[in-house]
Scaffold this active site. Structure first.
Site, PDB file in Angstrom:
ATOM      1  N   GLN A   1       6.455 -11.825   6.271  1.00 13.58           N
ATOM      2  CA  GLN A   1       6.415 -10.379   6.127  1.00 13.58           C
ATOM      3  C   GLN A   1       5.004  -9.889   5.787  1.00 13.58           C
ATOM      4  OE1 GLN A   1      10.611 -10.811   3.802  1.00 13.58           O
ATOM      5  NE2 GLN A   1       9.690  -8.794   3.570  1.00 13.58           N
TER       6      GLN A   1
ATOM      7  N   GLU B   1      15.318   0.364   0.791  1.00 12.26           N
ATOM      8  CA  GLU B   1      16.058  -0.378  -0.220  1.00 12.26           C
ATOM      9  C   GLU B   1      16.908   0.502  -1.126  1.00 12.26           C
ATOM     10  OE1 GLU B   1      12.404  -1.996  -1.371  1.00 12.26           O
ATOM     11  OE2 GLU B   1      12.388  -1.005  -3.285  1.00 12.26           O
TER      12      GLU B   1
ATOM     13  N   ARG C   1      15.360  -6.825  -0.717  1.00 11.81           N
ATOM     14  CA  ARG C   1      15.497  -5.416  -0.330  1.00 11.81           C
ATOM     15  C   ARG C   1      15.389  -4.526  -1.563  1.00 11.81           C
ATOM     16  NH1 ARG C   1      19.221  -3.326   4.699  1.00 11.81           N
ATOM     17  NH2 ARG C   1      18.099  -1.381   4.916  1.00 11.81           N
ATOM     18  N   CYS C   2      14.344  -4.779  -2.328  1.00 12.84           N
ATOM     19  CA  CYS C   2      14.257  -4.158  -3.645  1.00 12.84           C
ATOM     20  C   CYS C   2      12.815  -4.203  -4.105  1.00 12.84           C
ATOM     21  CB  CYS C   2      15.139  -4.960  -4.598  1.00 12.84           C
ATOM     22  SG  CYS C   2      14.810  -4.689  -6.320  1.00 12.84           S
TER      23      CYS C   2
END
Lengths: 789, 283
Positions: free
Chosen positions: A223, A743, A373-374
């Site tokens: 990523q 998120e 996702r945070c």
């Protein structure tokens, strides 16, 4: 209502453009790491430990090496010769690449088998004989802190316990005084379970080292390609791989969710083997390896407390955290705070007193702590504040929606300074909750609940009104290995008025190829379909820190807008020259400059760009390109109001989510359809820990649900029909007024669901339940309370 | 997720498959739908030397009425059964149970014969064939044998099937008049196997139970006939009180399993609840 400033043909912000990238994905033409095949490529498979804690007495590779096609078996002792058997984590902790004497968790990498094809590599792995001497592992993080607990990290000189770090935020003295004197104090112990991102594409790479020109091309599922390039140069610089000799290419990614930020041992081994053999080496994890060994998320034990008045004024909060990081702190957290942004946990409420502290420990479990996702521990924080807020409402007998309405920070009080030091940029929490309540029919649902309760039926309504903190981040608080958390955009407009734009971020399904094009279209009036977006190649893209923590729009999206505005300024100069008027006499509308009062005299952006290459004013630099590195002045603070309705079968304890309304506020919206898609996916990933997901270990450190036969990642089958909506409160400091959204639903959904289930059982005296809330857990409660025999 | 090396052969007929089984002996394993075997092979829990693919033997794939029974070929897929109209008049639980197995992909490929021969203690079919008093027809080098469903499941993943035999047919007797059946299950969320499953077949006359056949799966190490439940129903008026007190015996005598989805106590409770639901639906 979203108002668009551009026509549909231009397709700027607010248009629900279909995703440009979907054509290739839907046609099966995506290009993932495992699609890359290079001549002479070798394949790697990894031998993993069956024990959570053991001495390695011997590794016997002789049988494996007899298999035709097995080229080598690499152990920690082999890597030790090159000082490549250890690596740093992104948290400046250390991690074994391959062990030389001890394994610290089940599924840890023990040796790598290199073969001419993938099947042979797998057979070779089976043939490697490892002789272990198992030891008693520490699995319970609380026991890890016991005075007589054995020290796990004996590799660290002078280490006398299993403690990693301590962190504090807020005012301890003031908070303790408030709690000692408060009318009402509520307290719950909660665990945010250890879960896994479980992206559909597992991790993998092709390391391609060329001896002749001393150059490494690393194709990998990352990523953050640029950050990885720098890490490789820092780790392998001593063997000649300096940063200009390393190219990282991150092709299409099948889901990242934070799990593809860290550097895993497999990547390093693949590079080492390619370096030593001069051949490309492919490593692709299988599903179970990904679930069992790659960085977990969450695993925070939180004692949450709230103080307030009997009539419902929230006065303060206190949180004490024990963080189980497993074998090493392998979080992917670029903030200067080891708990990431947990200090957002004071929530959406107007009070000025809070204290938070955290301690982290080592155990014999896989390492990690990735931000699934945070935005770095926000999920944990939001669960704690939203659960304890409901607990407070229950204690004083006030409706939880009413309590929230009375305590929200008011719209006019932004920017608002939180008790832990954040400056919330904007929000309208009352409007969000009101819209959610109207959409779901809150008052009618409460009536229905009362009627059902009278009949012995179990129904609950749960609310979560969260404040998020995304867009890492301002350079004063955020860096990776010292590199500040800006992000970048480079726009090149070709003579014919079409453009290519490159970014330091990397989409993993977020739709960047579409949304970045829309931002540029909004600013320059060049149709979004004529703007090609490229990411993921460190040789061509400007330096950036990557995509995670909902940071792409707040950082690279802002960079795109600012770079486009630089070009618009240049366009104005060229237009003035072409139209023979002064710059001040020109008016901009998306796609063209015209002369004030004489709209028939105008030049389109395409004409202007062509002139930049064919007829530019004397003294002006030719061409039409701009780059911008955007260092955000603040984070953005999206918010949401979620309401969930559940029904519980009072015989079997099955839980059904009947309805779920999610009202999100992510500021100005670039593409409503993409936002809705993000919210649907995120809500499903929020449903996951609320009702299904937890990595479960026994006392010996064996994982009990290490395959998808036992570990359910929920899909559309398990999901209710999500009902979404939004309010729009622009960020005042962001160039296009946008905030992140990816998120929010993952963060906001779990407490809404947990609150609904607790609400369904609250009349029985239930004040809290640990997620994931399964039928088995509910049944135990129903039995204890005498509802079932 | 790569299996150990194996040889693959495809059988064109049942007899050819039996010949291959004989030829390869212990090393051989039959492959039908593959939805239990292939995952086990990928995890290397199962490493057969030879796979004999019987998945395309057309003589095994049928559902038809033959005299006083329904004959289901061992190669009929779950989806074939879910969409078949051969199961009226008391055998409704067949398509019902088929529709609750796994997901669409599993139902399209998986076969009833494969599932029964694999004998997963949490599979759905074992309860259904026991409750419907079916006969399992198997064929080996010595010819055909018929085994009562109640005798077929002998333990944890163990059956009465010999190593050189193929399960060719499930023979389901047509029920008496005024018979209804139902299958109810509580699913393990990830695998969608039964944490408990109950197949119930009830014949009634004027509200009184003249015959009851009830079987459980998922509860113990193999599916079983819940005789105590049956006995508590037979000859009784089928009111909810009777059903409930009969269903309370659903786990009697079973070695009830315990895992992180359901403890022994919860499973026992669920067995009663789902037995009650299946019986009520079959009345």
């Amino acid at each position: 209502m979203i108002r668009c400033k551009t026509s549909k043909e231009i397709g700027g912000m607010g248009h629900s453009l279909k995703r440009k990238e979907d054509a290739r994905f839907l046609a099966g033409k995506g290009n993932y790491v495992d699609d890359i095949k290079l001549p002479g490529m070798l394949y790697m498979d990894i031998v993993r430990s069956p024990y959570a804690y053991a001495k390695i007495k011997n590794i016997d590779a002789s049988e494996a090496l007899k298999i035709p096609g097995v080229v080598a078996v690499v152990t920690g002792k082999d890597l030790e010769k090159y000082n490549l058997h250890w690596m740093p984590t992104l948290m400046s902790d250390t991690q074994m690449v391959l062990p030389t004497d001890t394994v610290m968790y089940q599924a840890q990498e023990v040796a790598a088998v290199i073969a001419t094809d993938r099947y042979t590599a797998r057979d070779g792995k089976e043939a490697v004989r490892v002789d272990y001497e198992p030891m008693k592992p520490i699995i319970d993080p609380y026991k890890s802190l016991d005075a007589d607990a054995p020290v796990l990290r004996t590799d660290k000189e002078g280490k006398t316990d299993n403690h990693i770090w301590h962190w504090e935020a807020g005012d301890k003295e003031k908070t303790d005084k408030l709690f000692a004197e408060a009318e009402v104090v509520v307290k719950e112990q909660m665990h945010i379970p250890r879960i896994h991102v479980s992206s559909i594409e597992t991790c993998g790479c092709v390391a391609d080292y060329h001896k002749v020109d001393n150059h490494l091309t690393m194709y990998m599922t990352t990523q953050a390609p640029h950050a990885i390039r720098t890490v490789i140069a820092l780790v392998a610089g001593h063997v000649g791989l300096t940063e200009e000799k390393v190219r990282v290419i991150s092709p299409d990614i099948g889901g990242g969710f934070g799990g593809k930020v860290p550097v895993y041992p497999g990547y390093v081994i693949a590079i080492a083997v390619s370096f030593l053999t001069g051949k490309p080496v492919k490593w692709i994890e299988d599903r179970s390896e990904n679930l069992q060994a790659d960085s977990f998320a969450r695993d925070y034990h939180i004692t949450a407390e709230m103080a307030g008045t009997k009539d419902g004024k929230i006065l303060g909060t206190r949180f004490k955290i024990l963080a189980d990081h497993g074998y090493t702190d392998a979080s992917a957290n670029p903030s200067k705070f080891p708990t990431g942004l947990f200090s957002i946990g004071t929530g959406s409420y107007d009070y000025d007193t809070s204290f938070m502290e955290a301690d982290a420990v080592y155990t014999n479990k896989p390492p990690g702590g990735v931000a699934y996702r945070c935005s770095f521990r926000v999920t944990e924080a939001v669960h704690a504040i939203e659960r304890i807020t409901d607990r407070f409402a229950l204690e004083i007998g006030k409706d939880p929606a009413q309590l929230r309405m009375e305590n929200f920070i008011k719209k006019e009080d932004f920017p608002w300074k939180s008790p832990t030091g954040w400056e919330y940029d904007s929000g309208d929490y009352h409007a969000g909750l009101k819209l959610a309540m109207d959409t779901i029919g809150y008052d009618e649902l409460r009536k229905e609940q009362a009627e059902k309760r009278a009949k012995g039926e179990l129904m609950g309504i749960g609310i979560s009104t969260f404040t998020e903190i995304v867009g890492a981040g301002p350079s004063k608080d955020f860096d990776i290995l010292g590199i500040k958390m800006f992000d970048s955009a480079e726009i090149r407009v070709h003579p014919t008025g079409k453009a290519i734009a490159r970014f330091g971020t990397k989409s993993q399904g977020q739709g960047h190829e579409t949304t970045y094009a829309q931002i540029i279209a909004e600013e320059l009036g060049i149709p979004a379909e004529n703007i090609q977006v490229e990411e993921g190649d460190t040789d061509t893209a400007p330096y950036g820190l990557g995509t995670y923590a909902s940071r792409s729009t707040p950082t690279a999206g802002a960079a795109a807008a600012v770079a486009a505005r630089k070009l618009r300024d240049k366009a104005r100069k060229i237009a003035a020259y072409l139209l023979e008027v002064s710059e001040d006499d020109l008016e901009w509308e998306p796609g063209k400059f015209s002369v004030k009062g004489a709209p028939e005299k105008s030049k389109t952006i395409q004409e202007i760009v062509f002139a930049a290459y064919t007829n530019h004013p004397q003294g002006m630099e030719a061409g039409f390109e701009a780059t911008h590195y955007y260092d955000p002045p603040n984070l953005t603070f999206p918010s949401g109001a979620y309401i969930c309705v559940v029904d519980i079968d009072n015989e079997t304890a099955e839980i059904k989510v009947r309805r779920f309304v999610a009202i999100d506020d992510c500021g100005n919206i670039i593409n409503p359809m993409i936002v809705q898609g993000q919210v649907h996916g995120g809500l499903t990933q929020g449903l996951a820990p609320a009702m299904y997901e937890e990595l479960i270990y026994d006392e010996e450190g064996n994982i009990l649900n290490g395959t998808f036969m036992d570990y359910l990642v929920p899909t559309a089958v398990e999901s209710p029909s999500w009902e979404t909506g939004h309010t729009v409160t622009p960020s005042p400091h962001h160039p296009i007024g946008a905030k992140g959204v990816g998120e929010s639903p993952t963060v906001g959904a779990p407490p809404a669901i947990a609150n609904a289930i607790v609400d369904a059982l609250s009349h029985l005296g239930v004040t809290h339940m640990e997620i994931p809330i399964t039928p088995f857990k509910v049944w135990k409660v129903l039995k204890e309370k005498g509802v079932v025999e | 997720m790569i299996p150990a090396n194996f040889q693959y052969t495809r059988a064109g007929s049942v007899d050819e498959a039996i010949g291959m089984l004989k030829q390869h002996g212990d090393a051989a394993k039959l492959l039908a739908g593959g939805h239990s075997l292939i995952p086990a092979m990928k995890l290397r829990l199962n490493q057969p030397g030879v796979l004999i693919d019987i998945g395309s033997i057309s003589e095994l794939r049928y559902i038809r009425k033959e005299g006083n029974h329904i004959a289901i070929g061992g190669g009929a897929t779950h989806d074939d059964i879910a969409n078949s109209d051969a199961f009226g008049g008391g055998l409704e639980m067949y398509p019902q149970a088929a529709g609750l197995i796994g997901d669409t992909q599993v139902r399209n490929k998986g076969t009833i014969g494969g599932s029964l021969a694999h004998a997963d203690p949490a599979a759905d079919w074992p309860a259904v064939v026991i409750a419907s008093n079916a006969t399992i027809v198997v064929k080996g080098p010595g010819g055909e044998r018929q085994i009562a469903a109640t005798d077929f499941f002998t333990g944890f993943y163990e059956t009465a099937l010999a190593e050189d035999e193929i399960l060719t047919q499930i023979r389901v007797p047509l029920p008496a008049a005024r018979t209804k059946s139902a299958y109810a299950k509580f699913m393990q969320p990830a695998s969608r196997f039964a944490i408990v499953g109950c197949a119930a077949m009830i014949t009634s006359s004027g509200g009184t139970c003249s015959n009851a056949s009830v079987a459980m799966t998922g509860v113990g190490d193999a599916a079983y006939k819940a005789s105590k439940v049956e006995n508590a129903l037979k000859g009784k008026s089928l009111d909810s009180g009777t059903i409930q007190s009969a269903a309370a015996h659903a786990a009697d005598g079973a070695m009830v399993m315990s895992d992180h989805f359901a403890s022994e106590e919860y499973r026992t409770h669920l067995a009663s609840v789902f037995a009650g639901r299946a019986i009520s639906a079959a009345v």
